[in-house]
Design an enzyme around this catalytic site. Structure first.
Site, short mmCIF file in Angstrom:
data_model
loop_
_atom_site.label_atom_id
_atom_site.label_comp_id
_atom_site.label_asym_id
_atom_site.label_seq_id
_atom_site.Cartn_x
_atom_site.Cartn_y
_atom_site.Cartn_z
N HIS A 1 -49.63 50.14 24.32
CA HIS A 1 -49.78 51.88 24.56
C HIS A 1 -49.98 52.32 25.78
CE1 HIS A 1 -51.76 51.02 20.14
NE2 HIS A 1 -50.46 50.74 20.00
N ASP B 1 -58.46 49.29 23.64
CA ASP B 1 -58.73 49.34 21.78
C ASP B 1 -59.56 48.71 21.02
OD1 ASP B 1 -58.11 52.44 23.33
OD2 ASP B 1 -56.51 52.21 22.44
N HIS C 1 -61.56 55.00 24.75
CA HIS C 1 -61.38 55.89 24.93
C HIS C 1 -63.73 56.50 24.78
CE1 HIS C 1 -57.56 56.71 24.08
NE2 HIS C 1 -57.62 55.42 23.91
N HIS D 1 -53.11 46.44 26.39
CA HIS D 1 -52.44 46.34 26.25
C HIS D 1 -51.38 47.28 25.95
CE1 HIS D 1 -55.00 49.44 24.19
NE2 HIS D 1 -54.00 49.74 23.11
N HIS E 1 -56.03 45.59 16.82
CA HIS E 1 -55.29 46.92 17.59
C HIS E 1 -53.96 46.58 17.45
CE1 HIS E 1 -55.64 50.77 18.95
NE2 HIS E 1 -54.86 50.98 20.12
N ASP F 1 -51.00 55.25 26.39
CA ASP F 1 -51.80 56.15 27.14
C ASP F 1 -52.80 55.20 28.05
OD1 ASP F 1 -52.77 54.71 24.52
OD2 ASP F 1 -54.42 55.58 24.21
N HIS F 2 -52.28 53.61 27.77
CA HIS F 2 -52.85 52.64 28.64
C HIS F 2 -52.03 52.25 30.12
CE1 HIS F 2 -56.34 52.35 26.29
NE2 HIS F 2 -55.73 52.88 25.53
ZN LIG Z 1 -53.82 51.66 22.19
#
Ligand SMILES: [Zn+2]
Length: 259
Positions: free
Chosen positions: A58, A131, A169, A56, A114, A60-61
């Protein structure tokens, strides 16, 4: 079995390096939110990066994609319904992602909730689910509805029970505190918490999990059970009609939960 290396990023992100079964020194990275720890791992172990899978959009990915692409020819696959950086090949439900020369191939599942375009990659006895499903927990429902998220989790829960779960995570210990608030008498969760505390004390990852374990400990996959329903009804102080309502209540409960 698939060889997968763990790269830690930021406070608690996992970046996964999937090794080619045909050439263990060639890897595909999953959700590289930061390029630096990936470059360090490649250098340290003499690995070559051949591709990237993105679950996805985001940061942090996906944050490391552009830097990792520089000076390399990478096959990058990401969600069709989301804008992600790089020369990404868009994929969605039932597409098959193949790295032919590496002997790697993954089936794509749409798992919205998410984010709306969130996808998972399933293959070689493993699922990379970003996530959406965490060990003993699940992602926050930022864009979708509780119904979508609960369907996405059910889809993941229906995978073969031996499937290894590689999530985004390291949240397992905190998630288990919540799981035990919902189901205090769940012996599998008590035992798993003990095991995970030991791993974290030694700074080892608690992930991958398995679908079997998640079915046994993860309250978000157990909304159909009386124990979880009763806890949710107690929290909501009303009768709940179906598993989606139970899911919505425990997801909201978790949002405000501190162990
Ligand atoms: Zn995420």
């Amino acid at each position: 079995m698939l060889k997968v290396s763990t790269v830690r990023a930021f406070a608690d992100n996992f970046i996964w390096l999937i090794h080619s079964p045909m050439d263990a020194r060639t890897v595909v990275a999953v959700d590289p939110g930061d390029a630096a720890p990936v470059e360090a791992a490649l250098l340290k172990h003499g690995l070559k990066l051949a591709g990237i899978l993105l679950t996805h959009r985001h940061a942090d990915h996906v944050g490391g994609v552009e830097q990792l692409s520089q000076g390399r020819t990478l096959k990058i696959f990401g969600p069709r319904a989301e804008k992600v950086p790089g020369e990404t090949q868009p994929v969605g439900e039932s597409d098959v992602v193949t790295f032919e020369s590496l002997g790697l191939s993954f089936r794509v599942l749409d798992i919205p909730g998410h984010t709306l375009g969130h996808i998972a990659f399933v293959g070689h006895g493993a699922v990379f689910c970003g996530d959406t499903l965490f060990s003993a927990g699940c992602g926050r429902v930022f864009e979708g509805t509780p119904e979508q998220m609960s369907q996405s989790l059910a889809k993941l829960a229906s995978l073969d029970e031996d499937t290894l779960v590689y999530c985004g995570h390291e949240y397992t210990v905190n998630n288990l505190h919540f799981a035990l608030a919902v189901e205090p008498d769940n012996a599998a969760s008590v035992e798993y918490l003990e095991q995970c505390r030991g791993l974290r004390t030694r700074d080892e990852a608690t992930v991958p999990s398995t679908i079997r374990r998640e079915r046994n400990v993860n309250p978000f996959l157990r909304c159909h059970l009386q124990t979880v329903k009763q806890a949710a009804e107690g929290k909501a102080a009303r009768r709940l009609q179906n598993t989606v309502e139970v899911f919505a209540v425990i997801r909201q409960w978790k949002d405000g939960f501190t162990a």
